[in-house]
Design a protein around this motif. Sequence first.
Motif, PDB file in Angstrom:
ATOM      1  N   PHE A 115       0.821  -1.211   0.000  1.00  0.00           N
ATOM      2  CA  PHE A 115       0.000   0.000   0.000  1.00  0.00           C
ATOM      3  C   PHE A 115       0.858   1.265   0.000  1.00  0.00           C
ATOM      4  CE2 PHE A 115      -4.457  -1.372   0.695  1.00  0.00           C
ATOM      5  CZ  PHE A 115      -4.219  -2.734   0.653  1.00  0.00           C
ATOM      6  N   GLY A 137       1.453   3.508  -3.797  1.00  0.00           N
ATOM      7  CA  GLY A 137       0.691   4.709  -4.172  1.00  0.00           C
ATOM      8  C   GLY A 137       1.289   5.937  -3.514  1.00  0.00           C
ATOM      9  N   THR A 142       4.486   7.060  -5.203  1.00  0.00           N
ATOM     10  CA  THR A 142       4.145   7.799  -6.433  1.00  0.00           C
ATOM     11  C   THR A 142       3.831   9.248  -6.082  1.00  0.00           C
ATOM     12  OG1 THR A 142       3.041   5.739  -7.083  1.00  0.00           O
ATOM     13  CG2 THR A 142       2.734   7.623  -8.514  1.00  0.00           C
ATOM     14  N   MET A 177       8.484   8.160 -10.268  1.00  0.00           N
ATOM     15  CA  MET A 177       7.025   8.324 -10.273  1.00  0.00           C
ATOM     16  C   MET A 177       6.382   7.329 -11.248  1.00  0.00           C
ATOM     17  SD  MET A 177       4.604  11.597 -10.807  1.00  0.00           S
ATOM     18  CE  MET A 177       2.862  11.355 -11.091  1.00  0.00           C
ATOM     19  N   HIS A 181       2.360   0.141  -8.591  1.00  0.00           N
ATOM     20  CA  HIS A 181       1.095   0.334  -7.872  1.00  0.00           C
ATOM     21  C   HIS A 181      -0.044  -0.267  -8.710  1.00  0.00           C
ATOM     22  CE1 HIS A 181      -2.045   2.520  -5.713  1.00  0.00           C
ATOM     23  NE2 HIS A 181      -2.300   3.300  -6.734  1.00  0.00           N
ATOM     24  N   ARG A 230      -0.044  -3.977  -8.456  1.00  0.00           N
ATOM     25  CA  ARG A 230      -0.660  -4.411  -7.193  1.00  0.00           C
ATOM     26  C   ARG A 230      -2.191  -4.414  -7.331  1.00  0.00           C
ATOM     27  NH1 ARG A 230      -4.295  -2.802  -3.263  1.00  0.00           N
ATOM     28  NH2 ARG A 230      -3.525  -0.743  -2.764  1.00  0.00           N
ATOM     29  N   ARG A 254     -14.627  -0.225  -7.218  1.00  0.00           N
ATOM     30  CA  ARG A 254     -13.477   0.656  -7.428  1.00  0.00           C
ATOM     31  C   ARG A 254     -13.165   0.884  -8.901  1.00  0.00           C
ATOM     32  NH1 ARG A 254     -12.789  -2.091  -2.902  1.00  0.00           N
ATOM     33  NH2 ARG A 254     -12.469  -0.833  -1.014  1.00  0.00           N
ATOM     34  N   GLY A 260      -6.919   6.167 -12.066  1.00  0.00           N
ATOM     35  CA  GLY A 260      -5.515   5.745 -11.952  1.00  0.00           C
ATOM     36  C   GLY A 260      -4.877   5.552 -13.318  1.00  0.00           C
ATOM     37  N   HIS A 265      -8.553  11.005  -7.117  1.00  0.00           N
ATOM     38  CA  HIS A 265      -8.153   9.625  -6.804  1.00  0.00           C
ATOM     39  C   HIS A 265      -8.170   9.388  -5.290  1.00  0.00           C
ATOM     40  CE1 HIS A 265      -6.264   5.935  -8.171  1.00  0.00           C
ATOM     41  NE2 HIS A 265      -5.188   6.092  -7.417  1.00  0.00           N
ATOM     42  N   HIS A 311     -10.071   1.450   1.646  1.00  0.00           N
ATOM     43  CA  HIS A 311      -9.162   0.527   0.984  1.00  0.00           C
ATOM     44  C   HIS A 311      -9.729  -0.885   0.938  1.00  0.00           C
ATOM     45  CE1 HIS A 311      -5.808   3.337   1.657  1.00  0.00           C
ATOM     46  NE2 HIS A 311      -5.217   2.660   0.713  1.00  0.00           N
ATOM     47  N   THR A 312      -9.202  -1.667  -0.010  1.00  0.00           N
ATOM     48  CA  THR A 312      -9.397  -3.111   0.124  1.00  0.00           C
ATOM     49  C   THR A 312      -8.579  -3.513   1.358  1.00  0.00           C
ATOM     50  OG1 THR A 312      -7.552  -3.365  -1.380  1.00  0.00           O
ATOM     51  CG2 THR A 312      -9.723  -3.707  -2.298  1.00  0.00           C
TER      52      THR A 312
HETATM   53  C1  HEM Z   1       0.150   9.356 -10.367  1.00  0.00           C
HETATM   54  C2  HEM Z   1      -0.290   8.216 -10.116  1.00  0.00           C
HETATM   55  C3  HEM Z   1      -0.961   7.681  -8.866  1.00  0.00           C
HETATM   56  C4  HEM Z   1      -0.972   8.131  -7.557  1.00  0.00           C
HETATM   57  C5  HEM Z   1      -0.247   9.363  -7.012  1.00  0.00           C
HETATM   58  C6  HEM Z   1      -1.769   7.214  -6.791  1.00  0.00           C
HETATM   59  C7  HEM Z   1      -1.970   7.287  -5.426  1.00  0.00           C
HETATM   60  C8  HEM Z   1      -2.677   6.352  -4.672  1.00  0.00           C
HETATM   61  C9  HEM Z   1      -2.672   6.222  -3.236  1.00  0.00           C
HETATM   62  C10 HEM Z   1      -1.828   7.081  -2.274  1.00  0.00           C
HETATM   63  C11 HEM Z   1      -3.507   5.216  -2.898  1.00  0.00           C
HETATM   64  C12 HEM Z   1      -3.745   4.650  -1.484  1.00  0.00           C
HETATM   65  C13 HEM Z   1      -2.602   3.709  -1.136  1.00  0.00           C
HETATM   66  C14 HEM Z   1      -2.524   2.452  -1.979  1.00  0.00           C
HETATM   67  O1  HEM Z   1      -3.511   1.732  -2.095  1.00  0.00           O
HETATM   68  O2  HEM Z   1      -1.435   2.209  -2.570  1.00  0.00           O
HETATM   69  C15 HEM Z   1      -4.108   4.700  -4.123  1.00  0.00           C
HETATM   70  C16 HEM Z   1      -5.070   3.701  -4.200  1.00  0.00           C
HETATM   71  C17 HEM Z   1      -5.607   3.193  -5.388  1.00  0.00           C
HETATM   72  N1  HEM Z   1      -5.112   3.429  -6.667  1.00  0.00           N
HETATM   73 FE1  HEM Z   1      -3.687   4.823  -7.146  1.00  0.00          FE
HETATM   74  N2  HEM Z   1      -2.279   6.251  -7.648  1.00  0.00           N
HETATM   75  C18 HEM Z   1      -1.786   6.492  -8.911  1.00  0.00           C
HETATM   76  C19 HEM Z   1      -1.984   5.711 -10.048  1.00  0.00           C
HETATM   77  C20 HEM Z   1      -2.852   4.617 -10.099  1.00  0.00           C
HETATM   78  C21 HEM Z   1      -2.966   3.697 -11.208  1.00  0.00           C
HETATM   79  C22 HEM Z   1      -2.088   3.737 -12.452  1.00  0.00           C
HETATM   80  C23 HEM Z   1      -3.983   2.825 -10.899  1.00  0.00           C
HETATM   81  C24 HEM Z   1      -4.536   1.669 -11.706  1.00  0.00           C
HETATM   82  C25 HEM Z   1      -4.638   1.666 -12.969  1.00  0.00           C
HETATM   83  C26 HEM Z   1      -4.509   3.180  -9.594  1.00  0.00           C
HETATM   84  C27 HEM Z   1      -5.581   2.593  -8.945  1.00  0.00           C
HETATM   85  C28 HEM Z   1      -5.848   2.693  -7.575  1.00  0.00           C
HETATM   86  C29 HEM Z   1      -6.901   1.986  -6.871  1.00  0.00           C
HETATM   87  C30 HEM Z   1      -7.968   1.051  -7.503  1.00  0.00           C
HETATM   88  C31 HEM Z   1      -6.739   2.298  -5.495  1.00  0.00           C
HETATM   89  C32 HEM Z   1      -7.563   1.735  -4.316  1.00  0.00           C
HETATM   90  C33 HEM Z   1      -6.812   0.498  -3.867  1.00  0.00           C
HETATM   91  C34 HEM Z   1      -7.439  -0.303  -2.778  1.00  0.00           C
HETATM   92  O3  HEM Z   1      -8.519   0.047  -2.277  1.00  0.00           O
HETATM   93  O4  HEM Z   1      -6.851  -1.339  -2.438  1.00  0.00           O
HETATM   94  N3  HEM Z   1      -3.777   4.250  -9.120  1.00  0.00           N
HETATM   95  N4  HEM Z   1      -3.557   5.395  -5.192  1.00  0.00           N
END
Ligand code: HEM
Length: 420
Positions: free
Chosen positions: A29, A32, A35, A98, A105, A108, A119, A126, A208, A217-218
């Motif tokens: 986790f 993200g 990034t 990044m 990420h 994952r 989601r 994302g 996001h 979160h999951t």
């Molecule tokens: C600049 C790019 C991005 C940033 C800054 C970012 C940031 C974050 C953060 C801080 C979280 C919460 C912590 C975590 O679950 O790791 C998160 C969750 C999430 N992100 Fe991103 N993310 C980015 C790109 C993406 C991409 C490329 C995808 C998928 C194609 C994505 C899909 C998701 C999803 C579905 C969640 C919820 C996860 C869960 O509930 O388990 N994100 N993101």
Amino acid sequence: MYRWLDERLDLKGLYHKVLRKAFPVHHSFFLGEITLFAFIVLVLTGIFLTLNFEPSIREVKLPDGRTVPAAYASVLYIDSLPFGAVIRSLHHWSANVMIAAAFLHMLRILLSGAYKKPRELNYLVGLALLGLAVVTAFTGYALPYDNYAVTATRIGYGIANSIPWVGTTLAQVMFGGEFPGSEKSIPRLFSLHVLWLPLGLMALIGLHLAIMIKQKHTQPRYAERVAPGKILGVPMYPQQMVMMVILFALYVGIMTIIAGAFLAHPVEAFGPPTPQTPQVKPDWYFLWLYGLLQIIPSSWEFRLFGATIGPEFIGGVVVPGVLGLVAVLLPFVDTRKDKMRYMELPSEHPVRTSVVLALLVFFLMASLAGYKIDFQQQGSILGENAVLWTLVLGGPLLTFLVSYVLMRVFYGKAREGEAL
Ligand code: HEM
């Protein structure tokens, strides 16, 4: 002061709603967050660079008598400032981190099934973020206006230009005219790189995170054993916040050491643009695209309703477009509901896991094809188009089969219903 603000903004309510959010404790986790940290460092270092950069190709004279484009001269000036070269290097390496962290990420999210209902929307946001991050990195390529920058950016211009019917207009709008040559190109790419694209990234990152807080979160799998049916994690404030501050400080410290030890993109060594095109390769995240362009034969060209469909369009637009479309459609195709509150294990989903592994091998093999000319110069068999095509297509296929069979053998058929 606190009471005054609380009476007006209901700070206590906000604290309970947002800052007490349970943040699951699981190493994956943090991807993200990394990034996010890389993006923050990019913005801060980018402000310093913008203050000292001149977005123009007008000719200026250097103290040593050479006449070079102003953009190139201003990057040399940045490098001469105290810590200037380190800050520029930190900006460069953070862009790499990044994109790498956003990609991991995403892996994952794919491997744990976190893209599924509810989601889907955040998954699409994302994907847009990853696309925007890559485009932002590309628009930064041209800015130093050295021999490398011009050659690499010309490849992107060629790809945009190759899009049937609309390509010429699109390329002219994005590059402010023909690239290289147009005086408007650097100001155009500069405004995209320092203003419009970062604003887009900020807006999407905000969306996001807001969706993530709203949906929660999951949960890691251990949460199912420890407290079934409950949301498990540490509160966002103060515990998670403290961890984030420590991680951010670590990130800045480690990256600054790396940036100082490995100065990125030596403009002085590349020199100002010359009529001879140097042999350059793009950074790793564009290498697979560059590799595809190297192995698609020039004979792959035909006319369609008055437009030319050529190798640049096929390798630079069609292939990434198809991969992007598959990624967009995934949550709407894989709608099976199972343990979705909990992270799914890759071993429970042999088809999905094997497809992801096969795609990784495809990216690796296509990147290897980016070295085709080097292989040819060494007289290696890897310089042959047929061999590279076999690796690009056969590698992923073999990976899928081996991975699927191994997972079936080791994890058995107990979870037959969860094949995808
Ligand atoms: C600049 C790019 C991005 C940033 C800054 C970012 C940031 C974050 C953060 C801080 C979280 C919460 C912590 C975590 O679950 O790791 C998160 C969750 C999430 N992100 Fe991103 N993310 C980015 C790109 C993406 C991409 C490329 C995808 C998928 C194609 C994505 C899909 C998701 C999803 C579905 C969640 C919820 C996860 C869960 O509930 O388990 N994100 N993101």
